[in-house]
Motif scaffolding. Sequence first.
Motif, PDB file in Angstrom:
ATOM      1  N   MET A   1      40.598  43.110  64.420  1.00 27.82           N
ATOM      2  CA  MET A   1      39.605  42.074  64.080  1.00 27.82           C
ATOM      3  C   MET A   1      39.959  41.330  62.787  1.00 27.82           C
ATOM      4  N   PHE A   2      40.542  42.100  61.819  1.00 27.21           N
ATOM      5  CA  PHE A   2      40.859  41.488  60.521  1.00 27.21           C
ATOM      6  C   PHE A   2      42.349  41.549  60.230  1.00 27.21           C
ATOM      7  N   ARG A   3      42.833  40.566  59.487  1.00 25.72           N
ATOM      8  CA  ARG A   3      44.152  40.646  58.883  1.00 25.72           C
ATOM      9  C   ARG A   3      44.010  41.539  57.646  1.00 25.72           C
ATOM     10  N   THR A   4      45.057  42.273  57.301  1.00 25.18           N
ATOM     11  CA  THR A   4      44.990  43.131  56.103  1.00 25.18           C
ATOM     12  C   THR A   4      45.887  42.549  55.011  1.00 25.18           C
ATOM     13  N   PRO A   5      45.309  41.828  54.063  1.00 22.37           N
ATOM     14  CA  PRO A   5      46.142  41.274  52.977  1.00 22.37           C
ATOM     15  C   PRO A   5      46.778  42.407  52.171  1.00 22.37           C
ATOM     16  N   ASP A   6      48.043  42.214  51.740  1.00 21.56           N
ATOM     17  CA  ASP A   6      48.675  43.284  50.955  1.00 21.56           C
ATOM     18  C   ASP A   6      48.228  43.195  49.489  1.00 21.56           C
ATOM     19  N   ALA A   7      48.661  44.192  48.720  1.00 17.66           N
ATOM     20  CA  ALA A   7      48.195  44.309  47.325  1.00 17.66           C
ATOM     21  C   ALA A   7      48.570  43.068  46.513  1.00 17.66           C
ATOM     22  N   ALA A   8      49.772  42.514  46.762  1.00 17.25           N
ATOM     23  CA  ALA A   8      50.221  41.349  45.979  1.00 17.25           C
ATOM     24  C   ALA A   8      49.327  40.143  46.291  1.00 17.25           C
ATOM     25  N   GLU A   9      49.013  39.964  47.575  1.00 13.58           N
ATOM     26  CA  GLU A   9      48.145  38.827  47.943  1.00 13.58           C
ATOM     27  C   GLU A   9      46.763  38.988  47.294  1.00 13.58           C
ATOM     28  N   LEU A  10      46.218  40.205  47.351  1.00 13.38           N
ATOM     29  CA  LEU A  10      44.877  40.427  46.798  1.00 13.38           C
ATOM     30  C   LEU A  10      44.858  40.207  45.284  1.00 13.38           C
ATOM     31  N   ALA A  11      45.921  40.647  44.613  1.00 19.40           N
ATOM     32  CA  ALA A  11      45.987  40.462  43.156  1.00 19.40           C
ATOM     33  C   ALA A  11      46.003  38.974  42.827  1.00 19.40           C
ATOM     34  N   CYS A  12      46.726  38.228  43.640  1.00 20.21           N
ATOM     35  CA  CYS A  12      46.820  36.781  43.442  1.00 20.21           C
ATOM     36  C   CYS A  12      45.444  36.123  43.652  1.00 20.21           C
ATOM     37  N   HIS A  13      44.719  36.551  44.700  1.00 23.83           N
ATOM     38  CA  HIS A  13      43.376  36.002  44.970  1.00 23.83           C
ATOM     39  C   HIS A  13      42.413  36.349  43.825  1.00 23.83           C
ATOM     40  N   GLU A  14      42.526  37.583  43.342  1.00 23.17           N
ATOM     41  CA  GLU A  14      41.633  38.034  42.265  1.00 23.17           C
ATOM     42  C   GLU A  14      41.812  37.163  41.022  1.00 23.17           C
ATOM     43  N   GLU A  15      43.076  36.902  40.724  1.00 21.93           N
ATOM     44  CA  GLU A  15      43.398  36.102  39.524  1.00 21.93           C
ATOM     45  C   GLU A  15      42.877  34.671  39.702  1.00 21.93           C
ATOM     46  N   HIS A  16      43.028  34.118  40.896  1.00 19.89           N
ATOM     47  CA  HIS A  16      42.590  32.735  41.168  1.00 19.89           C
ATOM     48  C   HIS A  16      41.073  32.624  41.089  1.00 19.89           C
ATOM     49  N   LEU A  17      40.391  33.627  41.635  1.00 25.07           N
ATOM     50  CA  LEU A  17      38.917  33.638  41.619  1.00 25.07           C
ATOM     51  C   LEU A  17      38.400  33.656  40.172  1.00 25.07           C
ATOM     52  N   ALA A  18      39.010  34.497  39.329  1.00 20.79           N
ATOM     53  CA  ALA A  18      38.569  34.583  37.932  1.00 20.79           C
ATOM     54  C   ALA A  18      38.881  33.287  37.184  1.00 20.79           C
ATOM     55  N   ARG A  19      40.053  32.720  37.437  1.00 22.80           N
ATOM     56  CA  ARG A  19      40.500  31.549  36.657  1.00 22.80           C
ATOM     57  C   ARG A  19      39.825  30.257  37.123  1.00 22.80           C
ATOM     58  N   GLU A  20      39.817  30.033  38.424  1.00 22.03           N
ATOM     59  CA  GLU A  20      39.320  28.760  38.956  1.00 22.03           C
ATOM     60  C   GLU A  20      37.860  28.833  39.413  1.00 22.03           C
ATOM     61  N   GLY A  21      37.321  30.058  39.513  1.00 23.94           N
ATOM     62  CA  GLY A  21      35.934  30.214  39.958  1.00 23.94           C
ATOM     63  C   GLY A  21      35.782  30.238  41.460  1.00 23.94           C
ATOM     64  N   TYR A  22      36.875  30.147  42.194  1.00 26.23           N
ATOM     65  CA  TYR A  22      36.817  30.216  43.663  1.00 26.23           C
ATOM     66  C   TYR A  22      38.182  30.678  44.175  1.00 26.23           C
ATOM     67  N   VAL A  23      38.193  31.137  45.414  1.00 27.72           N
ATOM     68  CA  VAL A  23      39.473  31.418  46.082  1.00 27.72           C
ATOM     69  C   VAL A  23      39.261  31.342  47.593  1.00 27.72           C
ATOM     70  N   ILE A  24      40.305  30.986  48.299  1.00 25.13           N
ATOM     71  CA  ILE A  24      40.254  30.969  49.769  1.00 25.13           C
ATOM     72  C   ILE A  24      41.173  32.074  50.278  1.00 25.13           C
ATOM     73  N   VAL A  25      40.630  32.977  51.084  1.00 35.60           N
ATOM     74  CA  VAL A  25      41.471  33.993  51.746  1.00 35.60           C
ATOM     75  C   VAL A  25      41.695  33.467  53.170  1.00 35.60           C
ATOM     76  N   PRO A  26      42.921  33.036  53.464  1.00 35.55           N
ATOM     77  CA  PRO A  26      43.144  32.397  54.762  1.00 35.55           C
ATOM     78  C   PRO A  26      43.104  33.377  55.936  1.00 35.55           C
ATOM     79  N   GLU A  27      42.422  32.970  56.987  1.00 34.39           N
ATOM     80  CA  GLU A  27      42.423  33.657  58.290  1.00 34.39           C
ATOM     81  C   GLU A  27      42.297  35.181  58.173  1.00 34.39           C
ATOM     82  N   LEU A  28      41.265  35.621  57.477  1.00 39.52           N
ATOM     83  CA  LEU A  28      41.005  37.062  57.337  1.00 39.52           C
ATOM     84  C   LEU A  28      40.465  37.628  58.650  1.00 39.52           C
ATOM     85  N   LEU A  29      39.617  36.847  59.311  1.00 40.93           N
ATOM     86  CA  LEU A  29      39.035  37.266  60.602  1.00 40.93           C
ATOM     87  C   LEU A  29      39.891  36.634  61.707  1.00 40.93           C
TER      88      LEU A  29
END
Length: 272
Positions: A1-29
């Motif tokens: 049902m879900f894609r499993t982002p790896d640790a590097a992708e998640l770290a990148c999303h975390e950093e973007h969310l904190a810095r820019e105030g938003y992040v898009i996780v592509p095609e998780l479902l």
Amino acid sequence: MFRTPDAAELACHEEHLAREGYVIVPELLDAAGCGTVLAAMQALHAPETFGDNDFTGFRTKRVFNLFARTRALDPLLRNPALLRLVRSILGPEAQLSIASTMEIHPDETPQALHRDDAYFPVNPHPPLVVNTMWALSDFTDANGGTRIVPGSHRQPGPVDPAAASIAVEMPRGSVLLWDGQLWHGGGANRTGEPRFGVSLNFCRGWIRQQENQYLSLDPALVRMLPDEVQKLLGYDICQFVGWVDGRHPMRAIVPEVRARIHAGLHRGTPAR
Ligand SMILES: O=C(O)CCC(=O)C(=O)O
């Protein structure tokens, strides 16, 4: 049902969310998951009418209290990648505040830009809310993809209404996450097809949820849910907040215990 982002992708999303105030996780479902969830949401939308004011949208349908109406969203609520990102801002005790659908129909006009945590009368404040929008149809500039002002979560005052907001464009199955302080709003739909999103809005575990989950959900239903879902719906204690008669709130879900509590009787039952 879900894609499993790896640790590097998640770290990148975390950093973007904190810095820019938003992040898009592509095609998780995945596509099948999107189809199943969209069908469940469309069944809820069939009898619904449009909003009755400009903010909720004269051409937008919304359904609230989703966890009382369907089990189709439980896997989305529990998705580990989503929770990791939400918790990176709100801490491990993050809980659901509101669950709602947002189906923007053709000819909808743009929603006023706003902050999701504007109702807290304390400023400045640390991040208190993280909203997540699951795209069940593609989101585009033309069909009402959420408009955001990147970086505006750090801005003390309001944004200039003419500020350069950008439309979030993401294929269905993707998730947009944003800090509750980010200025954003639903977009105008200039196409012939509705844009369908599900918003799971989270808040810190020690503040009051916007949608009252204790009165919205039947205790008999809550009892049947997995432990993790109960906790995410707020049936937990966080920082000494949330107990019932001195005990864990899930004790009060048991009808006999609840009856004794409501009758003002001595609790007389072992702790959970
Ligand atoms: O539908 C959207 O993209 C966002 C809507 C929104 O921000 C709201 O209704 O508060």
